[in-house]
Design an enzyme around this catalytic site. Structure first.
Site, PDB file in Angstrom:
ATOM      1  CG  ASP A 112     -32.984  20.039   5.275  1.00 36.96           C
ATOM      2  OD1 ASP A 112     -33.916  20.736   5.749  1.00 36.96           O
ATOM      3  OD2 ASP A 112     -31.780  20.317   5.432  1.00 36.96           O
ATOM      4  CB  VAL A 113     -38.691  21.492   5.099  1.00 38.32           C
ATOM      5  CG1 VAL A 113     -39.635  20.318   5.257  1.00 38.32           C
ATOM      6  CG2 VAL A 113     -38.191  21.998   6.439  1.00 38.32           C
ATOM      7  CE  LYS A 132     -43.235  27.306  14.299  1.00 41.70           C
ATOM      8  NZ  LYS A 132     -43.588  26.275  13.298  1.00 41.70           N
ATOM      9  CG  ASP A 147     -39.270  13.618   9.891  1.00 42.19           C
ATOM     10  OD1 ASP A 147     -40.312  13.872  10.517  1.00 42.19           O
ATOM     11  OD2 ASP A 147     -38.137  13.886  10.334  1.00 42.19           O
ATOM     12  CE1 TYR A 171     -40.961  26.759  17.065  1.00 41.58           C
ATOM     13  CE2 TYR A 171     -42.348  28.148  18.439  1.00 41.58           C
ATOM     14  CZ  TYR A 171     -42.162  26.984  17.701  1.00 41.58           C
ATOM     15  OH  TYR A 171     -43.177  26.070  17.597  1.00 41.58           O
ATOM     16  CG  ASN A 196     -46.043  19.129  11.286  1.00 39.88           C
ATOM     17  OD1 ASN A 196     -46.638  19.593  12.257  1.00 39.88           O
ATOM     18  ND2 ASN A 196     -45.135  18.152  11.407  1.00 39.88           N
ATOM     19  CB  THR A 227     -45.159  16.770  20.094  1.00 41.70           C
ATOM     20  OG1 THR A 227     -44.448  17.995  20.336  1.00 41.70           O
ATOM     21  CG2 THR A 227     -46.554  17.078  19.591  1.00 41.70           C
ATOM     22  CG  MET A 287     -48.934  18.229  16.667  1.00 43.20           C
ATOM     23  SD  MET A 287     -49.296  19.982  16.668  1.00 43.20           S
ATOM     24  CE  MET A 287     -47.845  20.597  17.494  1.00 43.20           C
TER      25      MET A 287
HETATM   26  N1  NAD Z   1     -45.530  20.815  20.279  1.00 44.47           N
HETATM   27  C1  NAD Z   1     -46.018  22.024  20.470  1.00 44.47           C
HETATM   28  O1  NAD Z   1     -46.480  22.336  21.572  1.00 44.47           O
HETATM   29  C2  NAD Z   1     -46.045  23.026  19.349  1.00 44.47           C
HETATM   30  C3  NAD Z   1     -46.665  24.250  19.603  1.00 44.47           C
HETATM   31  C4  NAD Z   1     -46.773  25.174  18.589  1.00 44.47           C
HETATM   32  C5  NAD Z   1     -46.291  24.876  17.334  1.00 44.47           C
HETATM   33  N2  NAD Z   1     -45.679  23.680  17.109  1.00 44.47           N
HETATM   34  C6  NAD Z   1     -45.208  23.416  15.748  1.00 44.47           C
HETATM   35  O2  NAD Z   1     -45.814  22.237  15.252  1.00 44.47           O
HETATM   36  C7  NAD Z   1     -44.937  21.597  14.329  1.00 44.47           C
HETATM   37  C8  NAD Z   1     -44.716  20.146  14.733  1.00 44.47           C
HETATM   38  O3  NAD Z   1     -44.135  20.150  16.021  1.00 44.47           O
HETATM   39  P1  NAD Z   1     -44.009  18.861  16.954  1.00 44.47           P
HETATM   40  O4  NAD Z   1     -44.246  19.346  18.318  1.00 44.47           O
HETATM   41  O5  NAD Z   1     -44.789  17.740  16.412  1.00 44.47           O
HETATM   42  O6  NAD Z   1     -42.436  18.612  16.790  1.00 44.47           O
HETATM   43  P2  NAD Z   1     -41.531  17.295  16.870  1.00 44.47           P
HETATM   44  O7  NAD Z   1     -40.156  17.768  17.188  1.00 44.47           O
HETATM   45  O8  NAD Z   1     -42.161  16.289  17.756  1.00 44.47           O
HETATM   46  O9  NAD Z   1     -41.576  16.762  15.356  1.00 44.47           O
HETATM   47  C9  NAD Z   1     -41.050  17.532  14.303  1.00 44.47           C
HETATM   48  C10 NAD Z   1     -40.633  16.627  13.167  1.00 44.47           C
HETATM   49  O10 NAD Z   1     -40.039  17.467  12.161  1.00 44.47           O
HETATM   50  C11 NAD Z   1     -38.875  16.844  11.682  1.00 44.47           C
HETATM   51  N3  NAD Z   1     -37.939  17.842  11.143  1.00 44.47           N
HETATM   52  C12 NAD Z   1     -37.172  18.712  11.839  1.00 44.47           C
HETATM   53  N4  NAD Z   1     -36.426  19.451  10.998  1.00 44.47           N
HETATM   54  C13 NAD Z   1     -36.736  19.046   9.744  1.00 44.47           C
HETATM   55  C14 NAD Z   1     -36.294  19.413   8.452  1.00 44.47           C
HETATM   56  N5  NAD Z   1     -35.331  20.358   8.276  1.00 44.47           N
HETATM   57  N6  NAD Z   1     -36.826  18.797   7.375  1.00 44.47           N
HETATM   58  C15 NAD Z   1     -37.748  17.809   7.538  1.00 44.47           C
HETATM   59  N7  NAD Z   1     -38.197  17.413   8.739  1.00 44.47           N
HETATM   60  C16 NAD Z   1     -37.691  18.019   9.826  1.00 44.47           C
HETATM   61  C17 NAD Z   1     -38.292  16.106  12.879  1.00 44.47           C
HETATM   62  O11 NAD Z   1     -37.405  15.075  12.481  1.00 44.47           O
HETATM   63  C18 NAD Z   1     -39.550  15.601  13.564  1.00 44.47           C
HETATM   64  O12 NAD Z   1     -39.924  14.323  13.096  1.00 44.47           O
HETATM   65  C19 NAD Z   1     -43.653  22.440  14.318  1.00 44.47           C
HETATM   66  O13 NAD Z   1     -43.705  23.345  13.233  1.00 44.47           O
HETATM   67  C20 NAD Z   1     -43.733  23.181  15.631  1.00 44.47           C
HETATM   68  O14 NAD Z   1     -43.002  24.387  15.594  1.00 44.47           O
HETATM   69  C21 NAD Z   1     -45.525  22.759  18.100  1.00 44.47           C
END
Ligand code: NAD
Length: 248
Positions: A60-61, A159, A37, A155, A87, A190, A18
C-alpha cells in the site's frame, strides 16, 4: 543493450493499466523491476510472466512500513533502487465540491499525494549513496488545470501536489545526481479511465485534438525516456502526454 540496462526500478500500481505497461517496457529494455500493488494476485501473475528480472511485492503506497519492505526486497534481490516510478493512484468519485466527502478527500490524497511523498523519501537515501537516480512521478493533466468533467477536488489537488513536490525534490537533490520529473497523462485507455468515462456517458475522445484516447504504452515511452540516461539533463520538469487536449 537495453536502454535501462543496469537499472533497478520500482514501479507502483504495476498490476494493471499504465503501471503494467511501464513494467513490460522496462523489462524489455533491460531493467530489473520490482512491481508493487495492492492487487496481489494480478501483480504476482504479471511478475511471473515477466520472468527472473521481475519481482512482485504487495504494497500500500500510503503505508511507510510497506515502503521500507519494498526497498529492502529490491536491494536484497537486485541491488540499490536507481529508478522509481510513482504510478499508483486512485480517482475517487467524480463529483462536484459540495457533494464530495471529507473521507473521500483524505483517501484520494493519502494514495496520490502521501504515497508519492513516502516513495521519494524511501528511495532517496539509496539513490544518493549510489551516486544518482531517476524518479518519475505520475501526475495528470488534472495537475496542470482544473479538469471539471473528469475529476474532483481531491484528485486535482493531489496531482498538483505531485507536480509541486517533483520540482522541490529535483531542486533539493540535484547535486546528488538525482533527477525528478512528473508525467501528466490525458485520457489513457486503462481500467481507471474506462470506468471514469463510462460515468460521463462516453464522448471523451471528442475533446482530444488527436481524436482518440491513448494506449498506456504511449505514456510508457515517455516514462522510459525519463528513467533512462538519455534524459541525463532533464529534471524538475513536467511532461504532458495528452494528444494536445490542454493545448488550446
Ligand atoms: N488513465 C488515465 O487516463 C490517467 C490520466 C491521468 C493520470 N493517470 C494516473 O496514472 C496512474 C495510473 O493510472 P491507471 O489509469 O493505470 O489506473 P488503474 O486504476 O488502471 O491502475 C492503478 C493501479 O494502482 C493500484 N493501486 C491503487 N491504490 C494503491 C495503493 N494504495 N497502493 C498500491 N497500489 C495501488 C491498483 O490496484 C491498480 O493496479 C495513476 O496515478 C493515475 O492517477 C491516469
Amino acid at each position: 543493450m537495453g536502454r535501462l540496462a543496469g537499472k533497478v526500478a520500482v514501479i507502483t500500481g504495476a498490476a494493471q493499466g499504465m503501471g503494467e505497461a511501464h513494467a513490460r517496457l522496462f523489462i524489455r529494455e533491460g531493467a530489473q523491476v520490482v512491481l508493487t500493488d495492492l492487487n496481489e494476485e494480478g501483480g504476482r501473475a504479471l511478475a511471473h510472466e515477466l520472468g527472473g528480472n521481475a519481482l512482485f511485492v504487495r504494497q500500500d503506497v500510503a503505508c511507510a512500513g510497506d515502503w521500507e519492505a519494498v526497498v529492502r526486497a529490491a536491494e536484497a534481490r537486485f541491488g540499490p533502487v536507481t529508478v522509481l516510478v510513482n504510478n499508483a493512484g486512485i480517482i475517487g468519485p467524480v463529483k462536484g465540491l459540495l457533494e464530495f466527502s471529507e473521507e473521500d478527500y483524505l483517501r484520494v490524497c493519502s494514495v496520490n499525494q502521501l504515497g508519492v511523498f513516502l516513495g521519494m523519501k524511501a528511495v532517496l537515501p539509496g539513490m544518493i549513496k549510489a551516486g544518482g537516480g531517476s524518479i518519475v512521478n505520475i501526475s495528470s493533466i488534472a495537475g496542470m488545470l482544473g479538469t471539471k468533467e473528469s475529476s474532483n477536488a481531491a484528485y486535482c489537488a493531489s496531482k498538483w501536489a505531485v507536480r509541486g513536490m517533483t520540482k522541490l525534490v529535483a531542486a533539493q537533490h540535484g547535486a546528488s545526481g538525482v533527477r525528478v520529473n512528473s508525467v501528466h497523462p490525458g485520457y489513457i485507455l486503462t481500467p481507471m479511465m474506462i470506468s471514469a468515462t463510462d460515468e460521463q456517458g462516453g464522448g471523451a475522445a471528442d475533446v482530444i485534438p488527436l481524436g482518440r484516447m491513448a494506449r498506456p504504452e504511449e505514456v510508457s515511452n515517455v516514462v522510459l525516456f525519463l528513467a533512462s540516461d538519455e534524459a541525463s539533463f532533464v529534471s524538475g520538469t513536467e511532461h504532458v502526454v495528452d494528444g494536445a487536449m490542454i493545448a488550446g
